[in-house]
Enzyme design. Structure first.
Site, PDB file in Angstrom:
ATOM      1  N   SER A   1      32.674  31.781 -25.801  1.00  0.00           N
ATOM      2  CA  SER A   1      33.544  32.439 -26.205  1.00  0.00           C
ATOM      3  C   SER A   1      33.944  31.828 -27.743  1.00  0.00           C
ATOM      4  O   SER A   1      32.601  32.365 -28.659  1.00  0.00           O
ATOM      5  CB  SER A   1      34.856  31.773 -25.478  1.00  0.00           C
TER       6      SER A   1
ATOM      7  N   ASP B   1      36.335  41.361 -18.656  1.00  0.00           N
ATOM      8  CA  ASP B   1      36.062  39.801 -19.442  1.00  0.00           C
ATOM      9  C   ASP B   1      37.338  40.608 -20.129  1.00  0.00           C
ATOM     10  O   ASP B   1      37.149  41.372 -21.425  1.00  0.00           O
ATOM     11  CB  ASP B   1      35.034  39.432 -20.176  1.00  0.00           C
TER      12      ASP B   1
ATOM     13  N   HIS C   1      35.555  36.063 -17.664  1.00  0.00           N
ATOM     14  CA  HIS C   1      35.233  35.647 -18.800  1.00  0.00           C
ATOM     15  C   HIS C   1      34.931  34.383 -18.830  1.00  0.00           C
ATOM     16  O   HIS C   1      33.498  33.492 -19.482  1.00  0.00           O
ATOM     17  CB  HIS C   1      36.542  35.406 -19.298  1.00  0.00           C
TER      18      HIS C   1
END
Length: 690
Positions: A541, A627, A662
């Site tokens: 991320s 995501d 995610h």
């Protein structure tokens, strides 16, 4: 021995399609903008799907020769998991609650039994709920005060749009009402008849708090609170005494809280203190006194009190400390607990309401992670504590308040065996280029050489004020036992050394994060832990953004890079206010729409725009089609541009989970398989025997 080998011929190539935009007089080319399906989140564009599927086929083909190594790693990792594991039961009201895995199960079952005695009761079966779904995640769950109802929320595609349901635990039946699109905790009213929740709006922002009365149509639910600022998010909670419901709203730098009685949720909310830009606070209540943690006078926060009839009139009870970062506080009936970090190390302190005198708990190691564990009751005589370090497995114990005794309840069991004496951990400090000393937590086998010959894996994140805890990992042992050291870089952008540490790695100071990571790597080389080209790195991320930035700046340092769902298309995302997270992210990254300086700052470090004609290290990238946090096209565009631009023949892989979000795959063994693939890639690039 698993050697680097020539991958299957014909890596995918995403077409270049002319596209550019201009902002603040600066023109930016973006030839892979077409990889964003205009119908997102419904991705149906044939060209987009064809490219993602081609990359997945390329990934599978490249990794196929290394499947024996992946399988060995998976077997090792699985062998360290106690398959029929369960948590330590904890009392909450009339019941003891716990959760457990069965042998072979991907998901948990949740149980309880009466404190007075009786049969175990299965209250929630994740395995049954996940059946037939490629992805499953249990979100919020909450038992009503009388123990009768269980509210819970599930996500079965990774989009983080949860569906809330209610189960009657006395009868075992599901209530007919179903609430789709939730994105919040679930909080019961004190009369057990009402449930508060928040809905995600069309842009995946929780801007509301709603009330559902049992037995009524969901369509008639009442909105108790609405937030007008699109950059703010609403959250719902209970005070420790459960007398008040807390409706909080905020972004990354500013918060505001309102209170409503838990026995009268439709009463007019009471404002604690009006929002002031840059001021954060959170609130709890004890015997009619509000306790408030705030950063109004110092980045490391202080604790103040206020009367219920004058909630904005604050009296300081714990002054801010430049060396102690106050991260949390928990109120109990007869005492309260503060948690924080003293010069970066976790501390738990017991405090008296009358004098605010403090007793700090002691921990045995120089580097560790410690915090309150599950303590659901208000009136207690003991505290559940969690402790671990990079060499000490997860440990749960009860701290008895009267005697100070620490009663050991559970130590993480590793069925295949683990000998902590074989490993050592250190906490180092390495100077960054501006002279700032950056902490590093490192673990290695005791026979690890310090002559620069060994491989080292370096992990970092450095954003959102999230600290990297020096905790235990069973999967990490697969690298340590193959000669690696494993290091955590506590770089600026996290709050490892306090709130100022976070502030010094965001907005116009963002490059400190990247420089710290590079300088930590160079410092570890100088200390003999590894050498250039023998350091592998990973991050996810915002940590994936870190990977992209340091690959652009110092490609020769890294032997292999793994970037999970990487936030690499920063400029385009921050320019698009229609994306779910963007307005709430401007306080973290800057608003390049309105601010030319922010535009130029982001453009200068943006990993995607910063790709250049140079050699890059071997790279493995992951993405999730569903995501909502880092949209799939960010890693896809980045990989496409790297393929077209880089001058080397090093392997470049992109794996997109077509049914996940995610966090990647959701089952405990499926997620292990992905970690095994990651480690196999790293070992393959390091030329290390399986």
């Amino acid at each position: 021995m698993t050697n680097a080998s020539t991958p299957p011929p014909g890596p995918p190539s995403a077409a270049k399609r002319p596209h550019s935009f201009e902002r603040h007089g600066i023109k930016v080319e973006d030839q892979w903008a077409w990889l964003r399906d205009p119908g997102y989140p419904d991705v149906k564009d044939k060209d987009v799907l064809s490219y993602l599927k081609a990359e997945n086929a390329w990934f599978e083909g490249a990794m196929k020769p290394h499947k024996p190594l992946t399988d060995r790693l998976f077997a090792e990792m699985k062998g360290r998991i106690k398959e029929d594991d369960s948590s330590v039961p904890q009392k909450d009201g009339d019941f003891l609650y716990w959760r457990a895995f069965e042998t072979g199960a991907q998901y948990r079952k949740w149980y309880r039994k009466p404190v007075a005695g009786g049969e175990d009761q299965l209250i929630l079966d994740e395995t049954a709920l996940a059946e037939g779904h490629d992805y499953f995640r249990l979100g919020a769950m909450s038992v009503s005060p009388d123990g009768r109802y269980l509210a819970y929320a599930i996500d079965d595609d990774g989009s983080e749009r949860f569906e809330a349901r209610i189960k009657d635990l006395f009868s075992g039946e599901l209530l007919p009402e179903v609430i789709p699109g939730t994105l919040s905790t679930l909080v019961w009213t004190s009369d057990n008849k009402g449930l508060l929740y928040g809905l995600a709006n069309d842009n995946w922002r929780t801007d509301n708090a709603r009330l559902h009365w049992l037995g009524t149509p969901v369509e008639s639910d009442v909105e108790l609170f609405h937030e007008a600022d699109e950059g703010f998010r609403v959250s719902i909670g209970l005070t420790s005494s459960e007398k008040w419901i807390v409706l909080a709203t905020g972004d990354h730098v500013t918060t505001e809280a309102w209170l409503v009685p838990a026995d009268n949720p439709t009463a007019k909310p009471m404002l604690v203190a009006a929002r002031q830009p840059g001021r954060e606070y959170d609130v709890d209540e004890h015997e009619g006194t509000l306790y408030i943690r705030t950063n109004d006078t110092h980045p490391n926060f202080r604790l103040v009190t206020a009367a219920m009839d004058a909630p904005g009139d604050w009296t300081e009870v714990i002054a801010p400390d430049p060396h102690f970062y106050l991260t949390d506080f928990t109120l109990f009936k007869r005492f309260y607990v503060t948690e924080g970090r003293q010069d970066g190390l976790d501390q738990i302190e017991l405090r008296d309401y009358a004098t605010h005198g403090v007793k700090r708990l002691s921990f045995p190691e120089a580097s560790y992670s410690a915090s309150l564990d599950d303590n659901p009751e208000y009136d207690v005589t003991k505290l559940r504590i969690g402790y671990e370090s990079m060499v000490t497995p997860d440990t749960i114990y009860d701290y008895h308040l009267d005697s100070g005794e620490k009663a050991l309840l559970k130590v993480q069991e590793i069925p295949s065996g683990y000998d902590a004496s074989r490993y050592a951990t250190e906490r180092l400090e390495i100077a960054a280029r501006d002279g700032t000393m950056v902490p590093v937590s490192i673990v290695y086998a005791r026979d690890f050489p310090r002559d620069g010959s060994a491989p080292l894996h370096l992990y970092g994140y450095g954003a959102y004020g999230m600290a990297m805890e020096p905790g235990f990992s069973t999967v990490r042992l697969s690298l340590l036992d193959r000669g690696f050291a494993f290091a955590l870089a506590h770089i600026r952008g996290g709050d490892d050394l306090g709130q100022q540490w976070y502030l010094d790695g965001k907005l116009e100071k963002r490059t400190n994060t990247f420089n710290d990571f590079v300088d930590v790597a160079k410092g570890l080389i100088e200390l003999g832990y590894s050498s250039a080209g023998r350091i592998t790195i990973s991050g996810g991320s915002a940590g994936g953004e870190l990977m992209g930035a340091v690959m652009n700046s110092d490609p020769d340092l890294w032997g292999a890079v793994v970037a999970h769902v990487p936030f690499v298309d920063v400029l385009n995302t921050m320019l698009d206010e229609t994306l779910p997270l963007t307005p709430g992210e401007w306080p973290e990254w800057g608003n390049p729409i309105e601010d030319k300086a922010a535009f130029e700052t982001i453009l200068a470090y943006d990993p995607y725009n910063g790709v250049k004609s140079q050699a890059y290290p071997p790279l493995m990238v992951t993405a999730g089609l569903n995501d909502p946090r880092v949209t799939y096209w960010e890693p896809a565009k980045w990989v496409a541009k790297l393929r077209a631009t880089k001058t080397d023949d090093n392997i470049l892989l992109l794996k997109t989970n077509m049914g996940a979000g995610h966090g990647g795959k959701s089952g405990r063994f499926e997620s292990l398989e992905e970690t095994a693939e990651e480690f196999a890639f790293i070992l393959w690039q390091m030329g290390i025997e399986g």
